[in-house]
Design an enzyme around this catalytic site. Structure first.
Site, PDB file in Angstrom:
ATOM      1  N   HIS A  14      17.475  29.338  14.887  1.00  0.00           N
ATOM      2  CA  HIS A  14      17.848  28.685  16.151  1.00  0.00           C
ATOM      3  C   HIS A  14      17.180  27.319  16.200  1.00  0.00           C
ATOM      4  CE1 HIS A  14      18.647  29.237  20.738  1.00  0.00           C
ATOM      5  NE2 HIS A  14      18.621  27.954  20.424  1.00  0.00           N
ATOM      6  N   HIS A  16      18.417  23.116  16.693  1.00  0.00           N
ATOM      7  CA  HIS A  16      19.416  22.068  16.874  1.00  0.00           C
ATOM      8  C   HIS A  16      18.935  20.823  16.135  1.00  0.00           C
ATOM      9  CE1 HIS A  16      21.439  24.404  20.052  1.00  0.00           C
ATOM     10  NE2 HIS A  16      20.208  24.803  20.331  1.00  0.00           N
ATOM     11  N   HIS A 194      24.646  30.973  22.538  1.00  0.00           N
ATOM     12  CA  HIS A 194      23.527  30.966  23.474  1.00  0.00           C
ATOM     13  C   HIS A 194      23.932  31.789  24.697  1.00  0.00           C
ATOM     14  CE1 HIS A 194      22.207  27.760  20.928  1.00  0.00           C
ATOM     15  NE2 HIS A 194      21.308  27.265  21.755  1.00  0.00           N
ATOM     16  N   GLU A 197      19.579  32.752  28.535  1.00  0.00           N
ATOM     17  CA  GLU A 197      18.406  31.874  28.599  1.00  0.00           C
ATOM     18  C   GLU A 197      18.149  31.609  30.081  1.00  0.00           C
ATOM     19  OE1 GLU A 197      16.953  27.404  27.142  1.00  0.00           O
ATOM     20  OE2 GLU A 197      19.066  27.928  27.075  1.00  0.00           O
ATOM     21  N   ASP A 275      14.069  25.807  18.319  1.00  0.00           N
ATOM     22  CA  ASP A 275      15.091  25.282  19.223  1.00  0.00           C
ATOM     23  C   ASP A 275      15.242  23.765  19.076  1.00  0.00           C
ATOM     24  OD1 ASP A 275      17.074  25.306  21.132  1.00  0.00           O
ATOM     25  OD2 ASP A 275      15.800  25.917  22.804  1.00  0.00           O
ATOM     26  N   ASP A 276      14.429  23.012  19.801  1.00  0.00           N
ATOM     27  CA  ASP A 276      14.445  21.544  19.769  1.00  0.00           C
ATOM     28  C   ASP A 276      13.004  21.065  19.632  1.00  0.00           C
ATOM     29  OD1 ASP A 276      17.403  20.886  20.595  1.00  0.00           O
ATOM     30  OD2 ASP A 276      16.717  22.429  22.002  1.00  0.00           O
TER      31      ASP A 276
END
Length: 315
Positions: A14, A16, A194, A197, A275-276
């Site tokens: 996961h 990005h 997704h 969340e 994630d980011d």
């Protein structure tokens, strides 16, 4: 413990790519492409990385992505991430990229894809990191727009291992994209999404039953629905959980409240991801270390989480 966690072989499921754009590279690309930025320097930009929710983060995320213009830019972005993987013994990665973030501002689909794909190829050959790219639809846009993106992707079918769904969750339930996911699966794509969340457990049900996903991205709100938990455990549906992201975006107020280890001990196939990472303060090892620091994660739990990530790979 950090060094031990760093050396642990793991996969990242996961991530990005646009969210791995570190401020230093963002400024370098802006200079290369002669783009004026609203921040004076790297530290000012880092200071802007304070978010109260997902939407506040996304607003900055899309603004930052504007510096990505050429194949070389996308190559440099991806290569920088892969070097982080190598340094943290991430032996396999399945990153997302959001073509609509770029095509909507006039960047050709193949420009984005060529830069990313070449870096992933070099990562396999030079760094020994296996990978598979996930094409992600932006859920705040229409399903018609997602169909257009799928049309653009089909000539490059072999470049992807799956389709995904990301961006603003609330008000954009998975059912909004049922037809494009049906079509993508008919073309041979695996599906992930997704869900759960910020959105309710109902969104996870929809992703499983309507989009027919093989893996849940985030999914931390599943714990609110016991019937859903039983299904996830019985079917061993993986969850790609992102602890630092969840606290940075206020899904949990503090890491000590995170439910990932509770889910692990109940038999959920949870994994640890970043994630980011440029925006949320850490890559995979930092996420593992935060679980150790704030939740008392043991070496045995870390091994199981790492093994889950290797077992939950799509390829």
């Amino acid at each position: 413990m950090y060094d031990w966690l760093n050396a642990l072989p793991k996969a990242e499921l996961h991530l990005h790519l646009e969210g791995s754009l570190e401020p230093e590279l963002l400024f370098a690309l802006a200079e290369r492409n002669k783009i004026a930025l609203p921040w004076n320097d790297v530290e000012t930009l880092r200071g802007a990385y304070a978010f109260n929710n997902l939407q506040e983060f996304l607003d900055l995320y899309y603004q930052g992505a504007d510096v990505l213009r050429t194949e070389q830019d996308f190559y440099d972005l991806t290569w920088a991430y892969l070097q982080r993987c190598k340094a943290q013994n991430v032996v396999h990665t399945e990153p997302f990229f959001d073509p609509q973030t770029h095509t909507d501002r006039g960047i050709a689909f193949e420009v984005v894809l060529n830069g990313i794909s070449q870096a992933l190829k070099d990562g396999r050959e030079q760094l020994g990191i296996s990978s598979g790219l996930i094409l992600s639809f932006l859920r705040h846009l229409s399903e018609d727009e997602a169909h257009k993106t799928l049309d653009q992707a089909l000539p490059f079918r072999d470049a992807f291992i799956a389709v995904g769904l990301d961006s603003s969750e609330m008000g954009h339930p998975p059912r909004k994209f049922q037809r494009v996911f049906d079509r993508a699966r008919s073309e041979g794509f695996v599906a992930v999404a997704h869900a759960g969340e910020e959105g309710p457990p109902e969104y996870i049900w929809e992703a499983l039953d309507l989009l027919k996903i093989k893996r849940i991205d985030h999914g931390v709100r599943a714990i609110e629905d016991e019937r859903l938990m039983q299904r996830i455990i019985e079917e061993q549906i993986p969850l790609t959980v992102c602890p630092l992201s969840n606290t940075k975006l206020c899904v949990f107020d503090h890491m000590s409240q995170h439910n990932i280890l509770d889910m692990l001990e109940r038999g959920v196939k949870v994994t640890v991801n970043s994630d980011d990472p440029a925006y949320f303060g850490g890559y995979v090892t930092e996420n593992f270390h935060a679980l150790h620091t704030h939740l008392g994660m043991t070496e045995d739990q870390a091994r199981r989480l790492a093994q889950n990530s290797l077992d939950a790979r799509l390829i």
